[in-house]
Each structure stands twice: as C-alpha cells, then as structure tokens.
Motif scaffolding. Structure first.
Motif, mmCIF file in Angstrom:
data_model
loop_
_atom_site.group_PDB
_atom_site.id
_atom_site.type_symbol
_atom_site.label_atom_id
_atom_site.label_comp_id
_atom_site.label_asym_id
_atom_site.label_seq_id
_atom_site.Cartn_x
_atom_site.Cartn_y
_atom_site.Cartn_z
ATOM 1 N N PRO A 35 49.627 -19.666 -6.681
ATOM 2 C CA PRO A 35 48.894 -18.849 -5.718
ATOM 3 C C PRO A 35 47.405 -19.103 -5.834
ATOM 4 N N GLY A 36 46.689 -18.689 -4.834
ATOM 5 C CA GLY A 36 45.236 -18.812 -4.858
ATOM 6 C C GLY A 36 44.652 -17.708 -4.002
ATOM 7 N N HIS A 73 50.960 -20.264 -0.209
ATOM 8 C CA HIS A 73 51.433 -18.912 0.105
ATOM 9 C C HIS A 73 52.597 -18.964 1.092
ATOM 10 N N LEU A 110 55.539 -19.587 -1.015
ATOM 11 C CA LEU A 110 55.956 -18.376 -1.735
ATOM 12 C C LEU A 110 56.648 -17.389 -0.793
ATOM 13 N N ARG A 111 56.124 -17.281 0.417
ATOM 14 C CA ARG A 111 56.616 -16.274 1.352
ATOM 15 C C ARG A 111 57.903 -16.710 2.037
#
Lengths: 387, 387
Positions: free
Chosen positions: A281-282, A293, A296-297
C-alpha cells in the motif's frame, strides 16, 4: 556422446535458432514444437518447406482466414530462418557469456511448466547470462515489480523489501527497468542474488544506464531473456516478458504502480498462474499507488508491508531460513567429462571442448551449468575450477 | 396521556437516571432492565433494597465470588442513586439542549438492536444534543475513525473522505477527538451532517478546543453519549463508547491508526457486529498506518481510497444518491399536541408544556424529536415552527 544426448543438443540448438525467427511465447510454435520437435520444425523452416501440419492454433477458429494468417507467419519465420547462422549465433552468445537453456535442461526452471497449459504461452527456451543457476535461484524467489517512474517512497520500499528478502535467502526476480526494478536489484545485490528478466538480448544492456548493474548481477545471479543476442526491445516484448517474471516465481509483489502500469500486467499473469499476488500500500494521494490499491481492493492481493509479510506468503511453513538447495548434482557423463577437463589454472572453451571430446556448443552449455553450480568459474584465460 | 405513554415515560425517566449511577453497557444492568423494567430497578436502587434477582451475569460463572462482586456493584449503584435528583438531571439536560432517547423511542436507532445479543453490551439509553434526528441520521451513515495524533496525510484523507461522503448524503459518525475525528466532522459539516459520539456528558465539551465544532454539529446533526451531563471522560468510557460508533453505522472506516490505536478497538467491534470493515492504506513507512495495514492483512478489511469505495461497501445497490428518508412521521397524539402548541413566533418549553397539557420532560422529549424532524426549531424565546 550418446544418441539421446545428441538429439537433445540438436533440439536445444534448433530452439536457440528459433528465438531468432519467432516471437517468444508464440502459441502455434509451441504446438509445432510439442508435436514435431524443434529440430524438425527448424529444418523445415530453413529448407523453405511448408509447415509440417495444417496451420491451426490452439483455441483459435480454424477457418480459411486463420489458416492463411498462419501460413504468412510461417513464411515470415522461414525467410528469417534462411538468414540465421546457427554457429555464429551460438558462438556470439558464448563470447558474450550467454548460454542457452532448453526445456528439460538441468537449469530449466520447473515452474515454467505452468505455462504449458493451453493459452499459457509456454517458453521455447531461455538465454541466460551470469554465474548463478537459474533453476536453483528461482526455487526460493519472489518477483518484485513496479513502476519505472517510481517515487522516492516506492524506491525506498522496494529497496527495503529486496534487502530484507535477500537477507532471508529469498532471490529477487524483476525486470531491468529504472525505478522499482533497479532499486530492488541493487538492494538485493547487497545481501543476496537476483534474477533480471529482460525483454531484449542479454548483450544489449537496455536501459543503457543499467549496464553496470547487469554486470554486477551476472557475477552471482543471472540475467534471462527469451530473445537472442543483439535483439533490441519492442513494446510487445515487455508484456510477454512479464508472464515469465510471474511464472518463474511463487509470488509477485507490486511495490508501486499507476493505474495503467505494466506491473499490473505481471500481476494479472501471477493471478492467472495461481501465484501469490501481493501489493504494497501507499498514500491514497499518490497516483503511483493507485494500481496497488486496485490490486488490494479488486484482486484480493495480499497487503504486504515488509519482507516478513512476503516470506509468509511465498515460503512454505517450516522452510523459512533454509536457503536455496545446493547443486551437488549427479552430473551426467558429458558434463562430468567437461568438468574433469577444466584445469586449475584455467583454459579456453575450445581447449576444454577438445580435451573433453565434445562439441563447442555442448561444452559451452556444460560450462554454464557448472559455473551456475559454483563448480567452475570464469578467469582471464577462460574457465578454471574455484580456488 | 395514556397509561402506556405514562409507563414509557417512567421507563425512560428511570433509564435516564440510571446513566448517572451505572456504567454504559453494563451486562448485568441490561439483564435486570430486560427482566424487571427500568422503573422497578430504579425504585429498588433508590429505596436501598437488594437487587430484584439473585445476582448473576450473562455468560459469567455464577459462583459465590461472582455473586458478592455483583452485590457490591448493586450497593455502589444504590448509594449513587440516593444522590440523584431526577428532575434536576432532566431539567439541567433540557437547559443544555440535551434530550434523553430510550430504546423504543422514535429516535432510537434500529441498528443498536445488534447489541442485544449475549455479550453485546446493549445501550440502556442515549443522551442526544442537536437538531438532527439520531435514528434518521444513522440510517445512511458510516463511521470514520482514526488516530488522535494523526499525520497531515491522515487528516487530509479523513477530510477528503468525509466531504465526499457528505456530498453523497452519507452521514459521518465519529468520536470527538482531535486528529481524524475532528478532521472528518469539520469536512463533513461543509456538505452534510455528522453524528459525534462522546464518552463524556454532552455539556462537557471534551476536548475543550472542540467546543465550537460541537456547537456547529448540534445545529443540524447530533451529539450522542451514554453518559449524563457533567460527566467527565474516563479511560474505559472511550472503549465502551467505541462499540456505539460501530453499532450505529453499517460500516467503519479506519483512516489512520497506529499499532495500538483505539480505532482498532472500534474496528474490532465493527467486525464482531458483522459491519463492513474498511481501512485506508498509507505509506508503509508511517507508524500511523501500521494499524490500517494490519486490518487489511489480517482482518480482511476492505481497502478503500475514496468516498466511492466506501459508498460501494455500505450503501445497498440501487440506493445510491437516495438520501436519508424524511420524517413525515405519523406523530402520536401526545407529540402532535405538543407540535400544535408551538406558536409561530415562539414560546418557552414550560409554556408549550402547559398549552399541550403534558409534563415538562415529556414535552422536552417531544420537542427534541420534532426539532430533529425539522418540524420545530430553536429561537430566542424557546421553540417556534420554522418559517
């Protein structure tokens, strides 16, 4: 040399030549090689004869249009094949320290078998440069990929992860670009080995500014490509190269990626191949983290923030800290003979080939494998056994 | 007033008084209230009589030690009950613009029923301040929580999310602390309403620097607490308050949280209550994002980076943009009579109570609900109907 060994060598030689005429991962070529063997396919191409089987492609509609498309493809390969000098290709490669590794060779990474599934765009052979052994380096490895135009944050995290992985005896696999790739290789070099997967010939040093890094990697790790010497990279090569990065490793970490980053293509290959997919993540305010992201999502990527997180995903329980298995290989007779012909104080490849009564190419390939296993090493006169 | 309405009012009055003697969410008190009703429990406490049932607590071992522990608890409550002045408590609250909302009241949020499960630490009643209607505000809401000592990044993201949610008619629910809570409320105020859930009395303005923010929230949204006027916050109150934030909303977003942040406690409540759990990623180099990354990695929290991501998690498909349902309530006879007694140019609560032939407390509560529905509003003389 046994008949079988001679056949294998002819197959490998034909596959090496085919890298100079057909694009990596070509589905139809994969089919032809599986059915007729590389030596036969190469012979037909060089002779300008038609394809050994009615042209059709796995999964593609077999209509007349498709057939004529494949006929034109065959003709193009055939024309190129006529211009290939097999001995020159192999000796030029050998001179540049580049060996050819074919499926079935001891150095062929077992994980590439996952590309043999339909639509998997299998690899027809790999050019390898460097003293590491590709197969063994990949056994305990992870792909670290990300944006070329990375932020300082991304490069910092890539370096931290790569160093931490190297410390844990995990080999870092990545491309050769500026940004995340370069930061990862450089940091991993400090504590371990890396595998650089390139979309161009291994003598091309693209990008130019990474020539020094590549030379450094070659000292203990390896550089890999499906394209022969002198091949400059073209846009589609990067995408087909990405499948190799995903396939060589048990998991891919996307460190930093914009919404349309090529790293997401590697991530898609990793997901397709059922490899662990991880993302760092960032800041949500950073355009260069948007791709992470999204992974991830929407892609169920695992959120990883440190080397331990990554190791937990890719290293089977109980194996942590075990390090890559050593090659104390049961050498075959030919390779053993080559090893026995390497003098302590060193000798050139031709001398060793003569002493071992093998061909120049066969000796080159054997020396490459022996070097990868740490059983011989380069010296000013050629090759020697390590002190 | 019907017998039933009178009973309900006595129950609400007793529950209001109980907030001054027992801690919020007390499991045993919840059991006693369910079995004997608040009026009976309060009467026994005030009279200094023993607890109406053999002391035991849901899920707890019912040994002699436990029994004597609960007896001491009852004695403590009883001693405090003797010092409570019910009329004073209610009129002080009313003067501070604070109403009491009991389970079953029109303004009681339906979602709090999820706390009625064993071990759920149900709420015995809520103090509410502000012109919004708590139940309706919570219908389409989301909790935004995070660190008090937030980074500029965290406050920026909290504000962006809160504003975006408010624009999409989603009410932001949070605590009243500095950092993420404050940033979220302030930004949401600019485009919509918020619900502030406090661990202290609603007249206490803790932290002091948020007095102005709380006054602003009260203009259209609400402040909520389980603790009566003049209660200062104690450490355990924040934890028990966190369950309320999670329970009032269909989902909780952790914007920024260190490894031991209280926001993770709210997240744990949200997960327990089967609410959507969301986390905003941040730099892996930031200690204040560690908690969010733990939620993403180990708690299957959803990775959210913008208001649309959050809306997708908490708003049922097809309802986007619908806005909270309006209260065109079928008012009961008592409330209708209070409404009819409010003059255009305004009157004080006592006048309205006299005109509507109701009690002062009953009228206060009715006025609070009517104000929440936008049917009456505050003015210099007391209450009036809107222009």
């Amino acid at each position: 040399m046994t008949v079988r060994a001679a056949e294998e060598e002819a197959d490998a030689r034909a596959r090496a030549c085919l890298t100079a005429v057909a694009p990596p991962g070509d589905l139809w070529l994969g089919e032809l090689l599986a059915e007729y063997g590389a030596a036969r396919v190469w012979a037909e191409l060089v002779a300008g004869r038609p394809a050994p089987s009615a042209p059709h492609e796995e999964g593609a509609p077999n209509g007349p249009e498709e057939a004529s498309r494949l006929e034109r493809r065959w003709a193009r390969w055939s024309a190129r094949a006529g211009r290939v000098d097999p001995d020159g290709l192999l000796s030029d490669s050998a001179e540049a320290g580049i060996r050819f590794v074919a499926p079935g060779d001891p150095e062929w990474p077992g994980r590439l078998e996952s590309l043999d599934l339909p639509g998997g765009r299998r690899s027809h052979g790999l050019w390898v440069r460097g003293r590491g052994d590709l197969r063994h380096l990949c056994l305990r490895s992870v792909a670290l990929v990300g944006a070329r135009a990375a932020t300082p944050y991304g490069e910092h995290v890539a370096a931290e992860l790569a160093y931490g992985l190297a410390e844990r005896s995990v080999v870092v696999v990545s491309g050769g670009a500026y940004g995340i790739d370069g930061a990862a290789h450089r940091a991993a070099q400090a504590a371990g080995n890396t595998v650089v997967v390139l979309a161009c010939g291994l003598d091309v040093d693209y990008p130019r500014g990474h020539a020094g890094l590549f030379a450094e990697v070659a000292r203990r790790g390896v550089l890999v490509s499906e394209r022969p010497v002198r091949s400059t990279p073209r846009a589609p090569d990067f995408l087909i190269r990405n499948r190799l990065i995903a396939a060589l490793t048990p998991g891919t970490v996307v460190v930093e990626a914009g919404r349309r980053s090529g790293a997401l293509n590697t991530a898609a290959h990793a997901a397709e191949l059922n490899r662990a997919l991880m993302a760092v993540p960032g800041p949500v305010t950073s355009a260069l983290s948007v791709g992470c992201h999204v992974l991830l999502r929407d892609w169920q990527a695992m959120c990883v923030t440190c080397a331990d997180d990554v190791v937990a995903q890719v290293v089977p329980l109980g194996e942590e800290g075990a390090g890559p298995p050593r090659l104390d290989a049961a050498l075959d007779a030919d390779t053993r003979r080559v090893l026995d012909s390497v003098p302590r104080k060193g000798a050139g490849t031709a001398t060793i080939a003569a002493r071992s009564e093998g061909t120049l190419e066969g000796t080159m390939r054997a020396l490459g494998m022996l070097a990868a296993a740490g059983l011989v090493e380069r010296c000013s006169t050629g090759w020697r056994t390590p002190r």
